[in-house]
Scaffold this motif. Structure first.
Motif, PDB file in Angstrom:
ATOM      1  N   ALA A 260     -33.835  58.241  65.452  1.00 54.09           N
ATOM      2  CA  ALA A 260     -33.882  59.836  65.180  1.00 54.09           C
ATOM      3  C   ALA A 260     -34.467  60.806  63.992  1.00 54.09           C
ATOM      4  O   ALA A 260     -35.502  59.355  63.192  1.00 54.09           O
ATOM      5  CB  ALA A 260     -32.360  60.380  64.853  1.00 54.09           C
ATOM      6  N   ASN A 261     -34.531  61.850  63.766  1.00 49.95           N
ATOM      7  CA  ASN A 261     -34.305  62.069  62.252  1.00 49.95           C
ATOM      8  C   ASN A 261     -33.659  61.999  61.190  1.00 49.95           C
ATOM      9  O   ASN A 261     -34.027  62.816  60.343  1.00 49.95           O
ATOM     10  CB  ASN A 261     -35.337  63.288  62.823  1.00 49.95           C
ATOM     11  CG  ASN A 261     -33.657  64.241  62.921  1.00 49.95           C
ATOM     12  OD1 ASN A 261     -32.657  63.738  63.178  1.00 49.95           O
ATOM     13  ND2 ASN A 261     -34.268  65.885  62.678  1.00 49.95           N
ATOM     14  N   PHE A 262     -32.915  61.159  61.374  1.00 52.03           N
ATOM     15  CA  PHE A 262     -32.137  60.955  59.785  1.00 52.03           C
ATOM     16  C   PHE A 262     -32.171  59.171  60.273  1.00 52.03           C
ATOM     17  O   PHE A 262     -32.556  58.867  60.666  1.00 52.03           O
ATOM     18  CB  PHE A 262     -30.922  60.799  60.653  1.00 52.03           C
ATOM     19  CG  PHE A 262     -30.687  62.496  60.386  1.00 52.03           C
ATOM     20  CD1 PHE A 262     -30.415  62.883  59.109  1.00 52.03           C
ATOM     21  CD2 PHE A 262     -30.401  63.047  62.065  1.00 52.03           C
ATOM     22  CE1 PHE A 262     -29.865  64.440  59.069  1.00 52.03           C
ATOM     23  CE2 PHE A 262     -29.970  64.700  61.740  1.00 52.03           C
ATOM     24  CZ  PHE A 262     -29.979  65.177  60.367  1.00 52.03           C
ATOM     25  N   LEU A 263     -32.356  58.766  58.537  1.00 52.53           N
ATOM     26  CA  LEU A 263     -31.948  57.475  58.385  1.00 52.53           C
ATOM     27  C   LEU A 263     -30.903  57.000  57.496  1.00 52.53           C
ATOM     28  O   LEU A 263     -30.072  57.895  57.169  1.00 52.53           O
ATOM     29  CB  LEU A 263     -33.562  57.368  57.583  1.00 52.53           C
ATOM     30  CG  LEU A 263     -34.678  57.093  57.431  1.00 52.53           C
ATOM     31  CD1 LEU A 263     -35.491  57.297  56.862  1.00 52.53           C
ATOM     32  CD2 LEU A 263     -35.274  56.350  58.741  1.00 52.53           C
ATOM     33  N   LEU A 264     -30.583  55.707  57.622  1.00 50.94           N
ATOM     34  CA  LEU A 264     -29.654  55.098  57.267  1.00 50.94           C
ATOM     35  C   LEU A 264     -30.026  54.515  56.123  1.00 50.94           C
ATOM     36  O   LEU A 264     -30.880  53.321  56.845  1.00 50.94           O
ATOM     37  CB  LEU A 264     -28.621  54.769  58.292  1.00 50.94           C
ATOM     38  CG  LEU A 264     -27.197  54.003  57.559  1.00 50.94           C
ATOM     39  CD1 LEU A 264     -25.834  54.776  57.406  1.00 50.94           C
ATOM     40  CD2 LEU A 264     -26.541  53.839  58.988  1.00 50.94           C
ATOM     41  N   ALA A 265     -29.471  54.041  54.871  1.00 54.45           N
ATOM     42  CA  ALA A 265     -29.091  53.358  53.813  1.00 54.45           C
ATOM     43  C   ALA A 265     -28.648  53.091  53.493  1.00 54.45           C
ATOM     44  O   ALA A 265     -27.524  53.834  53.134  1.00 54.45           O
ATOM     45  CB  ALA A 265     -30.562  54.208  53.215  1.00 54.45           C
ATOM     46  N   ARG A 266     -28.400  52.130  52.559  1.00 57.26           N
ATOM     47  CA  ARG A 266     -27.070  51.373  52.002  1.00 57.26           C
ATOM     48  C   ARG A 266     -28.024  51.220  50.528  1.00 57.26           C
ATOM     49  O   ARG A 266     -28.762  49.675  50.650  1.00 57.26           O
ATOM     50  CB  ARG A 266     -26.605  50.383  52.660  1.00 57.26           C
ATOM     51  CG  ARG A 266     -25.384  49.429  51.097  1.00 57.26           C
ATOM     52  CD  ARG A 266     -24.937  48.830  52.488  1.00 57.26           C
ATOM     53  NE  ARG A 266     -23.341  48.142  51.615  1.00 57.26           N
ATOM     54  CZ  ARG A 266     -22.381  47.210  52.055  1.00 57.26           C
ATOM     55  NH1 ARG A 266     -22.927  46.555  53.418  1.00 57.26           N
ATOM     56  NH2 ARG A 266     -21.648  47.079  50.994  1.00 57.26           N
ATOM     57  N   SER A 267     -26.728  51.203  49.301  1.00 58.85           N
ATOM     58  CA  SER A 267     -27.658  50.363  48.424  1.00 58.85           C
ATOM     59  C   SER A 267     -25.768  50.327  47.857  1.00 58.85           C
ATOM     60  O   SER A 267     -24.870  50.438  47.470  1.00 58.85           O
ATOM     61  CB  SER A 267     -27.690  52.139  47.533  1.00 58.85           C
ATOM     62  OG  SER A 267     -27.803  51.414  46.393  1.00 58.85           O
ATOM     63  N   PRO A 268     -26.158  49.003  46.667  1.00 59.80           N
ATOM     64  CA  PRO A 268     -25.046  48.807  45.562  1.00 59.80           C
ATOM     65  C   PRO A 268     -24.920  49.518  44.984  1.00 59.80           C
ATOM     66  O   PRO A 268     -23.381  49.657  44.506  1.00 59.80           O
ATOM     67  CB  PRO A 268     -25.680  47.589  44.847  1.00 59.80           C
ATOM     68  CG  PRO A 268     -26.746  47.949  44.879  1.00 59.80           C
ATOM     69  CD  PRO A 268     -27.598  48.040  45.769  1.00 59.80           C
ATOM     70  N   GLU A 269     -25.163  50.838  44.818  1.00 56.33           N
ATOM     71  CA  GLU A 269     -24.965  51.804  43.791  1.00 56.33           C
ATOM     72  C   GLU A 269     -23.923  52.680  44.739  1.00 56.33           C
ATOM     73  O   GLU A 269     -24.182  53.621  45.806  1.00 56.33           O
ATOM     74  CB  GLU A 269     -25.738  52.942  43.567  1.00 56.33           C
ATOM     75  CG  GLU A 269     -25.476  53.756  43.098  1.00 56.33           C
ATOM     76  CD  GLU A 269     -24.631  53.569  41.461  1.00 56.33           C
ATOM     77  OE1 GLU A 269     -23.852  54.396  41.304  1.00 56.33           O
ATOM     78  OE2 GLU A 269     -25.135  52.885  40.882  1.00 56.33           O
ATOM     79  N   LYS A 270     -22.463  52.822  44.392  1.00 56.42           N
ATOM     80  CA  LYS A 270     -21.242  53.586  45.184  1.00 56.42           C
ATOM     81  C   LYS A 270     -22.000  54.686  45.349  1.00 56.42           C
ATOM     82  O   LYS A 270     -21.118  54.860  46.293  1.00 56.42           O
ATOM     83  CB  LYS A 270     -19.717  52.908  44.525  1.00 56.42           C
ATOM     84  CG  LYS A 270     -20.060  51.584  44.715  1.00 56.42           C
ATOM     85  CD  LYS A 270     -19.472  50.961  45.602  1.00 56.42           C
ATOM     86  CE  LYS A 270     -19.978  49.041  46.256  1.00 56.42           C
ATOM     87  NZ  LYS A 270     -21.153  48.644  46.761  1.00 56.42           N
ATOM     88  N   ASN A 271     -21.611  55.154  44.254  1.00 54.50           N
ATOM     89  CA  ASN A 271     -21.774  56.535  44.382  1.00 54.50           C
ATOM     90  C   ASN A 271     -23.683  56.904  44.246  1.00 54.50           C
ATOM     91  O   ASN A 271     -23.420  58.651  43.614  1.00 54.50           O
ATOM     92  CB  ASN A 271     -21.388  57.801  42.771  1.00 54.50           C
ATOM     93  CG  ASN A 271     -20.147  56.670  42.468  1.00 54.50           C
ATOM     94  OD1 ASN A 271     -19.482  57.505  42.930  1.00 54.50           O
ATOM     95  ND2 ASN A 271     -19.586  56.161  41.735  1.00 54.50           N
ATOM     96  N   LEU A 272     -24.122  56.717  45.426  1.00 48.89           N
ATOM     97  CA  LEU A 272     -26.052  56.821  45.224  1.00 48.89           C
ATOM     98  C   LEU A 272     -25.714  58.732  45.555  1.00 48.89           C
ATOM     99  O   LEU A 272     -26.946  59.272  44.847  1.00 48.89           O
ATOM    100  CB  LEU A 272     -26.305  56.075  45.743  1.00 48.89           C
ATOM    101  CG  LEU A 272     -27.878  56.396  46.727  1.00 48.89           C
ATOM    102  CD1 LEU A 272     -28.729  55.933  44.762  1.00 48.89           C
ATOM    103  CD2 LEU A 272     -28.329  55.457  47.908  1.00 48.89           C
ATOM    104  N   ALA A 273     -25.078  59.027  46.451  1.00 47.61           N
ATOM    105  CA  ALA A 273     -25.138  60.622  47.200  1.00 47.61           C
ATOM    106  C   ALA A 273     -25.029  61.642  45.830  1.00 47.61           C
ATOM    107  O   ALA A 273     -25.772  62.280  45.353  1.00 47.61           O
ATOM    108  CB  ALA A 273     -25.248  60.725  48.124  1.00 47.61           C
ATOM    109  N   ASP A 274     -24.249  60.571  45.124  1.00 49.63           N
ATOM    110  CA  ASP A 274     -23.715  62.161  43.469  1.00 49.63           C
ATOM    111  C   ASP A 274     -24.986  61.835  42.614  1.00 49.63           C
ATOM    112  O   ASP A 274     -25.339  63.207  42.236  1.00 49.63           O
ATOM    113  CB  ASP A 274     -22.412  61.531  42.923  1.00 49.63           C
ATOM    114  CG  ASP A 274     -21.029  61.896  44.113  1.00 49.63           C
ATOM    115  OD1 ASP A 274     -21.208  62.357  44.651  1.00 49.63           O
ATOM    116  OD2 ASP A 274     -20.357  61.194  43.816  1.00 49.63           O
TER     117      ASP A 274
END
Length: 77
Positions: free
Chosen positions: A16-30
Motif C-alpha cells: 500500500a502507500n503506507f509503510l510500517l516501521a519500528r524503532s527502539p526509540e519509544k517516542n519516535l513519532a513525537d
C-alpha cells in the motif's frame, strides 16, 4: 529499502502507500513531529507496541526529508 538501512530501524514490506516501521526509540513519532515530520504513532494498533510508526509514501523530496529525520533520530536515541 533505504528506511530499513538506517541503524536501529526496521521497515516492513508493504503493498500500500503506507509503510510500517519500528524503532527502539519509544517516542519516535513525537521526536519526528518536533522536526516537522508527521508520522502516525502505531503503538496502539492491535498486535503492535511502543516504537511502531506508520508512514505515508509521499513525494521524493518529502521521503528524502523523512529518511534524514529517521537517521537523526536513530543517532540520538
Amino acid at each position: 529499502e533505504e528506511l530499513g538501512a538506517i541503524p536501529g530501524i526496521r521497515a516492513y514490506p508493504s503493498r500500500a502507500n503506507f509503510l510500517l516501521a519500528r524503532s527502539p526509540e519509544k517516542n519516535l513519532a513525537d521526536r519526528l513531529g518536533r522536526n516537522g515530520l508527521l508520522v502516525r504513532d502505531a503503538s496502539d494498533f492491535p498486535g503492535l507496541g511502543p516504537g511502531f510508526v506508520r508512514i505515508a509514501v509521499r513525494t521524493r523530496e518529502e521521503n528524502i526529508r523523512l529518511l534524514e529525520g529517521f537517521a537523526r533520530a536513530s543517532r540520538t536515541a
